[in-house]
Design a protein around this motif. Sequence first.
Motif, PDB file in Angstrom:
ATOM      1  N   HIS A  91      68.620  89.004  30.398  1.00  0.00           N
ATOM      2  CA  HIS A  91      69.015  89.879  31.624  1.00  0.00           C
ATOM      3  C   HIS A  91      69.254  91.013  31.255  1.00  0.00           C
ATOM      4  O   HIS A  91      68.939  92.135  31.943  1.00  0.00           O
ATOM      5  CB  HIS A  91      70.553  89.438  32.418  1.00  0.00           C
ATOM      6  CG  HIS A  91      70.211  87.857  32.784  1.00  0.00           C
ATOM      7  ND1 HIS A  91      69.182  87.451  33.628  1.00  0.00           N
ATOM      8  CD2 HIS A  91      71.149  86.919  32.528  1.00  0.00           C
ATOM      9  CE1 HIS A  91      69.540  86.077  33.957  1.00  0.00           C
ATOM     10  NE2 HIS A  91      70.551  85.875  33.154  1.00  0.00           N
ATOM     11  N   ARG A 261      68.226  83.657  42.086  1.00  0.00           N
ATOM     12  CA  ARG A 261      69.098  83.888  40.887  1.00  0.00           C
ATOM     13  C   ARG A 261      68.610  83.598  39.566  1.00  0.00           C
ATOM     14  O   ARG A 261      68.691  83.993  38.672  1.00  0.00           O
ATOM     15  CB  ARG A 261      70.518  83.505  41.144  1.00  0.00           C
ATOM     16  CG  ARG A 261      71.425  83.719  40.178  1.00  0.00           C
ATOM     17  CD  ARG A 261      72.868  83.241  40.471  1.00  0.00           C
ATOM     18  NE  ARG A 261      73.968  83.618  39.413  1.00  0.00           N
ATOM     19  CZ  ARG A 261      74.120  83.029  38.312  1.00  0.00           C
ATOM     20  NH1 ARG A 261      73.326  81.828  37.896  1.00  0.00           N
ATOM     21  NH2 ARG A 261      75.135  83.663  37.415  1.00  0.00           N
ATOM     22  N   ASP A 262      68.064  82.264  39.699  1.00  0.00           N
ATOM     23  CA  ASP A 262      67.515  81.586  38.251  1.00  0.00           C
ATOM     24  C   ASP A 262      66.214  80.883  38.494  1.00  0.00           C
ATOM     25  O   ASP A 262      66.327  79.751  38.677  1.00  0.00           O
ATOM     26  CB  ASP A 262      68.767  80.421  37.974  1.00  0.00           C
ATOM     27  CG  ASP A 262      69.990  81.223  37.624  1.00  0.00           C
ATOM     28  OD1 ASP A 262      69.953  82.104  36.635  1.00  0.00           O
ATOM     29  OD2 ASP A 262      70.970  80.914  38.068  1.00  0.00           O
ATOM     30  N   ARG A 298      66.838  89.732  40.277  1.00  0.00           N
ATOM     31  CA  ARG A 298      68.363  90.178  39.859  1.00  0.00           C
ATOM     32  C   ARG A 298      68.196  91.695  39.850  1.00  0.00           C
ATOM     33  O   ARG A 298      68.975  92.450  39.302  1.00  0.00           O
ATOM     34  CB  ARG A 298      68.667  89.681  38.482  1.00  0.00           C
ATOM     35  CG  ARG A 298      68.981  88.348  38.502  1.00  0.00           C
ATOM     36  CD  ARG A 298      70.097  87.988  37.518  1.00  0.00           C
ATOM     37  NE  ARG A 298      70.245  86.521  37.289  1.00  0.00           N
ATOM     38  CZ  ARG A 298      71.262  85.827  36.507  1.00  0.00           C
ATOM     39  NH1 ARG A 298      72.250  86.611  36.364  1.00  0.00           N
ATOM     40  NH2 ARG A 298      71.124  84.443  36.797  1.00  0.00           N
ATOM     41  N   PRO A 306      73.849  91.134  42.454  1.00  0.00           N
ATOM     42  CA  PRO A 306      72.497  90.312  42.218  1.00  0.00           C
ATOM     43  C   PRO A 306      72.748  89.214  41.086  1.00  0.00           C
ATOM     44  O   PRO A 306      72.073  88.061  41.268  1.00  0.00           O
ATOM     45  CB  PRO A 306      71.376  91.404  41.365  1.00  0.00           C
ATOM     46  CG  PRO A 306      72.198  92.373  40.947  1.00  0.00           C
ATOM     47  CD  PRO A 306      73.357  92.681  41.832  1.00  0.00           C
ATOM     48  N   ASP A 307      73.782  89.196  40.527  1.00  0.00           N
ATOM     49  CA  ASP A 307      74.235  88.113  39.436  1.00  0.00           C
ATOM     50  C   ASP A 307      75.160  87.114  40.138  1.00  0.00           C
ATOM     51  O   ASP A 307      75.099  86.171  39.588  1.00  0.00           O
ATOM     52  CB  ASP A 307      74.891  88.766  38.092  1.00  0.00           C
ATOM     53  CG  ASP A 307      74.053  89.565  37.392  1.00  0.00           C
ATOM     54  OD1 ASP A 307      72.797  89.440  37.340  1.00  0.00           O
ATOM     55  OD2 ASP A 307      74.624  90.458  36.816  1.00  0.00           O
TER      56      ASP A 307
END
Length: 377
Positions: A91, A261-262, A298, A306-307
């Motif tokens: 990130h 997110r992931d 993100r 965003p996290d």
Amino acid sequence: MSHEQNREPGRGVGDDRPELSPGDPWTRLPSMAPATPPAGGRAGAGVSAVVPGGLAPLAARVRTAPGGGGPSGGRVVAPSPLDPGASRDPHGIHRTLREEFPLTYDPLLRAWVLSRYADVATALTDSRFTHGHRPGDPPCARAHVDVDVAALRSVTERTAYVLARRIAERPQADLVADFCHWLPAGTVAAAVGVPYRDMMRLVRGRAAGALAGECGGQIAVREKALASFLGNVLSDPDQVAALRDAPAGLVGRAWAESLRRDPPVQIAVRRTAAEVPVSGGVLPAGASVALLVGSAGRDPERFREPDRFDPLRDDPGQLTYGSGFCPAVILAGLEAEYALRALFAAMPRLRLADGFRPVWTGLITWAPRSLIVRPGG
């Protein structure tokens, strides 16, 4: 329980070797040998001007910082998504690329890199970018036959409940190894009438292809997406409480939020068919372009906080799947829904093991390596 439990057999905790997942159709990358960037890129923020014979090897990764101080004479080199340590914490690299190098050439990827949401979303849908598509993109509608969604729902529900009951009586289990690894393959096996033991041992990819073509073969992508979804939900007791008996609509929002997110695929590769203006400059025609899907999801210019994992956010937007019809996309959503329902039904007090917190890892793909839980609470 420590994070050591997240170690994959054969890999050390600090091992950052790339995970290239060649079986995943839209994560194929160019050779990762260092290369001189091609000529043709136009100068912009984070991009050097073209020089005779092409760009200097690191020119497109260097910008001049204001003030010109420091040991590098004010030069700042763009980080690479393949740099050491990126598999554990990409990130910070993504943030630097979005803010300072929105268009840069990466010698390790042998491609131009886009990291902002607007640019990545454009590249995944714009006809000026060719080579490859996501499940749910327009080619799917032309390639896949109609499927019985009710039948898919039935086999997904049945498979999820069988798997959940198998681990319900254990004192401890790893949902990645004992559940996520099996549900996507088992669902496809049941849908196409292949005995599950044969699906896993002999015809895993071919049986999936029979259901949904190339997209259906992306079982590994669905495994990782499901692991991230369960990791995001179980990491927050409030989410567990909210989603335990939630309607399908709320579960679907949580699934889409986890994909944002992931995302299971962090980097997708496309090629330009024409010049394309993007943030920071102009991509030349015929260029290989690496799209940082994980960075785009993100991007604070697109998402508030965003996290944060927030199924109720009013600014959703995931890039893992397109918006069109695709049996693989339908299956992925059904697997997420019935995974939660089956796990909570079989294990009402399900929670993460004491001291365990999921650790996401990966360079090309991204997911927790393990989810250690106490089925009995």
